[in-house]
Write an enzyme that holds these catalytic residues in place. Structure first.
Site, short mmCIF file in Angstrom:
data_model
loop_
_atom_site.label_atom_id
_atom_site.label_comp_id
_atom_site.label_asym_id
_atom_site.label_seq_id
_atom_site.Cartn_x
_atom_site.Cartn_y
_atom_site.Cartn_z
N ASP A 125 -11.46 -5.55 6.39
CA ASP A 125 -10.79 -6.85 6.32
C ASP A 125 -10.71 -7.49 7.70
O ASP A 125 -10.90 -8.71 7.84
CB ASP A 125 -9.40 -6.68 5.72
N GLU A 145 -9.87 -9.98 -5.48
CA GLU A 145 -8.70 -9.30 -6.03
C GLU A 145 -7.72 -10.28 -6.67
O GLU A 145 -6.63 -9.91 -7.08
CB GLU A 145 -7.99 -8.48 -4.94
N ASP A 150 0.84 -1.20 0.00
CA ASP A 150 0.00 0.00 0.00
C ASP A 150 0.87 1.25 0.00
O ASP A 150 1.75 1.40 0.86
CB ASP A 150 -0.90 0.03 1.24
#
Length: 274
Positions: free
Chosen positions: A224, A131, A12
């Site tokens: 998550d 994903e 990230d």
């Protein structure tokens, strides 16, 4: 609980500012950080801290980013021995966050497109997201008798076989409106951020639980962490209302942490008082 997490493993790249830019706008005053992420890795990281015996399945590049992402998972006890190292670069998420914890995210899949389903199917719980390639998720669900959880994010149309096989699908309110066929799923948990969460069974709402009040710092990994918690609780046979309340407390702890992979306690530490 022996848990397999099949999903994305990213780095990230996070820019935090007072507010999110509008289309075409440039704003200043931001702060930057670089940290491991990806919905799959975030859920594996959370589940391991909550007390599960977690094996991660996915793919990263043969690069420093892959080393960085896997090292963070190993620190909390996730078995990364089945994560593939491939020639494509490790996936990246470009994230902008504001002072209220809201975010905008663009994901560059990279190595995640090379994920393969678990070869060992003897797990108690399987958690996957969207994903990684859909056919990989389908194959994993079809091959195991485990309690199978799909976090249907990013939202997309789902094959009928996957809808019928899933023991639980977890979505946010946008995904709940977007993903067709959820009224046929055994269990659907819908999250509303500060509006709490609900459990639906075959299209009927059966439980609604309020969110735990908290000042949000970063919402990127909170969903998550919630998904990992509600999956573990429901797969363990915890009654639905208690399972959702416990997961809400986990989500509140996660949204109070600046990291996409927040520090958590064991699952029973978040259970509401009886």
């Amino acid at each position: 609980m022996r848990t397999a997490v099949l999903g994305s493993i990213n780095i990230d790249l996070v820019a935090s500012a007072g507010r999110l830019p509008t289309p075409g706008e440039t704003i200043g005053g931001g702060a930057f950080r670089r940290e491991p992420g990806g919905k799959g890795a975030n859920q594996a990281h959370a589940a391991a801290q909550l007390g599960a015996d977690v094996t991660m399945f996915g793919a990263v590049g043969a690069d420093e980013d892959g080393d960085f992402a896997l090292a963070r998972l190993r620190v909390v006890g996730v078995d990364t021995g089945f994560v593939l190292r491939v020639s494509a670069p490790t996936g990246v998420a470009l994230i902008a966050t504001d002072a209220a914890g809201e975010n905008q995210i663009v994901v560059c899949s990279g190595a995640n497109q090379f994920a393969v389903p678990p070869q060992d199917t003897e797990f108690d719980l399987l958690i996957a997201q969207l994903e990684t390639p859909l056919d990989v998720v389908e194959a994993a669900f079809a091959a195991t008798s485990a309690f199978a959880v799909l976090n249907a994010s990013p939202a997309r149309d789902l094959p009928a076989a996957l809808i019928e096989r899933a023991d639980l699908i977890v979505v946010n309110e946008h995904e709940h409106r977007t993903v067709a066929g959820l009224n046929r799923v055994k269990r659907v948990v819908v999250t509303y951020g500060g509006g709490g969460s609900e459990l639906w069974m075959r299209g009927e709402r059966v439980v609604a639980v309020a969110a735990v009040p908290v000042q949000p710092v970063n919402s990127v990994g909170a969903g998550d962490a919630y998904c990992a918690a509600v999956s573990l609780a429901l797969a363990s046979g915890v009654p639905p209302r208690r399972a959702l309340a416990t997961a809400s407390a986990v989500g509140a702890a996660a949204v109070s942490d600046a990291s996409s992979q927040p520090t958590l306690l064991s699952l029973n530490a978040y259970e509401p008082a009886r």
